[in-house]
Structures are given as C-alpha cells and as structure tokens.
Design a protein around this motif. Structure first.
Motif, PDB file in Angstrom:
ATOM      1  N   ASN A  67      68.915  43.745  15.604  1.00 12.40           N
ATOM      2  CA  ASN A  67      69.172  44.732  14.560  1.00 12.40           C
ATOM      3  C   ASN A  67      69.969  44.115  13.417  1.00 12.40           C
ATOM      4  OD1 ASN A  67      69.165  47.361  13.394  1.00 12.40           O
ATOM      5  ND2 ASN A  67      71.184  47.767  14.237  1.00 12.40           N
ATOM      6  N   CYS A  82      69.514  58.267  17.769  1.00 14.77           N
ATOM      7  CA  CYS A  82      68.072  58.081  17.933  1.00 14.77           C
ATOM      8  C   CYS A  82      67.446  59.242  18.692  1.00 14.77           C
ATOM      9  CB  CYS A  82      67.787  56.770  18.666  1.00 14.77           C
ATOM     10  SG  CYS A  82      68.299  55.281  17.770  1.00 14.77           S
ATOM     11  N   LEU A  99      64.548  44.218  14.037  1.00 20.46           N
ATOM     12  CA  LEU A  99      64.093  45.548  14.457  1.00 20.46           C
ATOM     13  C   LEU A  99      63.500  46.327  13.291  1.00 20.46           C
ATOM     14  CD1 LEU A  99      66.834  46.782  16.980  1.00 20.46           C
ATOM     15  CD2 LEU A  99      64.693  45.566  17.423  1.00 20.46           C
ATOM     16  N   GLN A 100      64.104  46.195  12.132  1.00 20.35           N
ATOM     17  CA  GLN A 100      63.582  46.914  10.965  1.00 20.35           C
ATOM     18  C   GLN A 100      62.170  46.431  10.618  1.00 20.35           C
ATOM     19  OE1 GLN A 100      66.494  45.534  11.436  1.00 20.35           O
ATOM     20  NE2 GLN A 100      68.168  46.497  10.281  1.00 20.35           N
ATOM     21  N   SER A 127      55.992  45.391  20.455  1.00 24.65           N
ATOM     22  CA  SER A 127      57.122  45.817  21.284  1.00 24.65           C
ATOM     23  C   SER A 127      57.420  44.787  22.370  1.00 24.65           C
ATOM     24  CB  SER A 127      56.830  47.174  21.927  1.00 24.65           C
ATOM     25  OG  SER A 127      56.735  48.191  20.951  1.00 24.65           O
ATOM     26  N   THR A 135      59.593  47.464  13.325  1.00 22.47           N
ATOM     27  CA  THR A 135      59.317  48.905  13.275  1.00 22.47           C
ATOM     28  C   THR A 135      58.276  49.214  12.218  1.00 22.47           C
ATOM     29  OG1 THR A 135      61.532  49.508  14.058  1.00 22.47           O
ATOM     30  CG2 THR A 135      60.312  51.182  12.835  1.00 22.47           C
ATOM     31  N   GLN A 136      58.400  48.582  11.068  1.00 19.10           N
ATOM     32  CA  GLN A 136      57.416  48.772   9.995  1.00 19.10           C
ATOM     33  C   GLN A 136      56.034  48.295  10.436  1.00 19.10           C
ATOM     34  OE1 GLN A 136      59.068  46.653   6.664  1.00 19.10           O
ATOM     35  NE2 GLN A 136      60.621  48.218   6.232  1.00 19.10           N
ATOM     36  N   ARG A 156      54.853  48.077  13.530  1.00 16.14           N
ATOM     37  CA  ARG A 156      54.306  48.971  14.560  1.00 16.14           C
ATOM     38  C   ARG A 156      53.763  50.256  13.948  1.00 16.14           C
ATOM     39  NH1 ARG A 156      58.947  47.594  17.737  1.00 16.14           N
ATOM     40  NH2 ARG A 156      59.870  49.615  17.229  1.00 16.14           N
ATOM     41  N   GLN A 157      54.441  50.762  12.927  1.00 16.44           N
ATOM     42  CA  GLN A 157      54.000  52.004  12.294  1.00 16.44           C
ATOM     43  C   GLN A 157      52.648  51.855  11.599  1.00 16.44           C
ATOM     44  OE1 GLN A 157      57.368  52.829   9.768  1.00 16.44           O
ATOM     45  NE2 GLN A 157      58.480  53.969  11.361  1.00 16.44           N
TER      46      GLN A 157
END
Length: 295
Positions: free
Chosen positions: A183, A129, A188-189, A207, A192-193, A195-196
C-alpha cells in the motif's frame, strides 16, 4: 521463535468485547498497549464512564465479571503457550519486529515507513473497508492502514489447517504487514485499477500476484529476523508448512474435493512456498517482483 522479553509494538488496538459494531461505532475503544504516559488519561476516561454514563469502569478494563467481584481478566484464547495474555504479547513482539525491519528498509530507500495499527477483534469487526467476520480470516484494509485479526484464527491454523508453531502464526502477521508495504509503495492502488478493468479470471490472476508478493515480503521479514538472531531451529519449516497449507489448490481440494485454477486468488501451495522462500533466502525486495516489471 525467540520472542519473550523483547520489545512489543504499541500500535495495537483491542476491540475484543466491544460488540464488533460497524466502522465508527461500537462505543469507546481503549488500546491495550498505548505506550507510556497513558495512566492519567485512562483514569479520566474511566471516571467519565462511571459518573456520566453509569458504566462500571472495571468492566471496561476487563476486571469485572458482571457479578460485582473484581478479578483478573481471563479471556480464553489459543495462546502461544496456551494463555490469551501470552498470545497478545507474542503478536505485539512480532508486529514490533516488522516495524524494525520495514523502518530500516524504507530508510535505506530514502523513504519513511508509516507503521500500521493491528486491530484485535472477536467474531466481527468494522473497518474503513467495510464490516467483516472472523470467517474472513486476517485481513489488511488500505483505507485505514490497519491489520485485523481474530486470534481464534491461530487455533484454526494449528488445527484445521495443520500449521502448528509460533513462526507459522508470525508468518500470518508478517504477510498482512506485507500488504501494508504494498500500500505504501502504491502497488495496491495500481493493481486495484487493473482488476477493475479486467475479466474475473484476469482479476483473480492479479490478486494472486498481489498475495504472492506479500508472501515474499513476509520472507524478507523472516530473513531480517533470522539475521537478528531471533529465529530458532524449526521456525522456517513452520512458516513454509503454513504457506503450503493455505494454498488455493490445497484449500479447495480439502473443502470441495476439486481444484478450479481460474478461481485462485492467493496462489497454489507451491507458489506460496516458493515466494516466501525467495524473500527469505535473498533478503532482496527486488526479488519480490511477482508482476515481472509490468507495474
């Protein structure tokens, strides 16, 4: 916490003293606990280092201080009881406990739990990361499914963060393992999408939900560890105090004297205590849905 003399996880990689280079670099890394049957392989590796590269093998395994005098390694560290070696053993036992808990939980769900690796480092480290320093605190990298911790953080936890006790330290490890559970379950995947595609404030709110669920999963670990009889009087209070001391509002008030809720990424002290307690008291992963069914 009752931990001495118990099973230690072999999923630990020791990068301390390796220079902390970037991911994929930094020289040869030999895990401090590689399980049984590794003695011959280690001897071969050390022979190659000596013959091929002129590297003193004693320095690799931490038994040479650079003066030519062989001695027992004496790394300085916070220690559960003041020694670095005890801290290593303690962390390995806690990680082993999380393996027992989550292997059993995933088996009940008809799934297989992939055990993460815990990387010990000092000052700086490279991960899949990116690079990080000790100032980042303990973290989990989903790209390589590894937990990273500089054990000097335990000193900070006890001193600057007013969170003494071995169960406070164990809570930190269990929280990062909670991210690994997220995960494996795809949480988490998905987050993450989300948040983007969100504004900064909304991304921060997501978060917070991620972190609070990891706290709840740490509570699940504490519940099962308590059921197994390894939790002593005062342990739970140590973990609850730690959760309170590392809330965003408490940290911001301590560092800057003001609190900015939109900037929170881990949750308030009250929230962190509440979600850890939910996992602890219920022992039910369904009670850890910080997303209220939206995922």
């Amino acid at each position: 916490m009752e931990w001495r003399g118990r099973r230690e996880s072999s999923n630990i990689e020791d990068r301390r003293g390796s220079g902390g280079g970037g991911f994929g670099g930094g020289g040869m890394r030999i895990p401090i606990r590689a399980g049984g049957g590794g003695g011959i392989g280690l001897i071969i590796i050390l022979a190659i280092l000596w013959i091929g590269f002129g590297i003193n093998p004693l320095s690799v395994i931490g038994m040479d201080d650079g003066t030519g005098t062989t001695q027992t390694s004496s790394r300085s560290g916070p220690g559960v009881s003041g020694t670095a070696d005890e801290t290593d053993n303690f962390v390995a036992v806690v990680l082993g406990d999380t393996e027992d808990v989550w292997n059993a939980r995933f088996q009940q769900m008809g799934q297989t739990y992939r055990e993460p690796t815990l990387v010990l480092f000092d000052r700086q480290v490279g991960s899949a990361c990116g690079n990080a320093t000790s100032a980042s605190g303990p973290f989990y990298c989903p790209n390589d499914q590894k937990l990273y911790i500089d054990l000097a953080f335990f000193r900070q936890l006890q001193g600057q963060l007013n969170s003494p006790g071995d169960f406070a330290q164990a809570y930190v490890v269990a929280h990062e393992v909670g991210h690994h559970v997220q995960n494996l379950m795809g949480t988490l995947q998905r987050t993450t999408q989300i948040r983007q595609q969100s504004s900064e404030a909304d991304a921060n709110a997501v978060s917070v939900q991620v972190e609070l669920q990891a706290d709840c999963y740490a509570g699940i670990w504490a519940h099962d560890t308590q059921q197994a009889g390894f939790v002593e009087d005062g342990d739970v209070e140590e973990a609850l105090n730690a959760a309170s001391q590392i809330g965003d509002d408490t940290l911001q008030e301590r560092s800057q004297g003001t609190v900015v809720p939109d900037s929170f990424t881990h949750g308030t002290s009250a929230q962190r205590v509440d979600w850890f307690r939910r996992g602890l008291t219920s022992g039910d992963m369904k009670q850890c849905d910080t997303f209220q069914g939206r995922l």
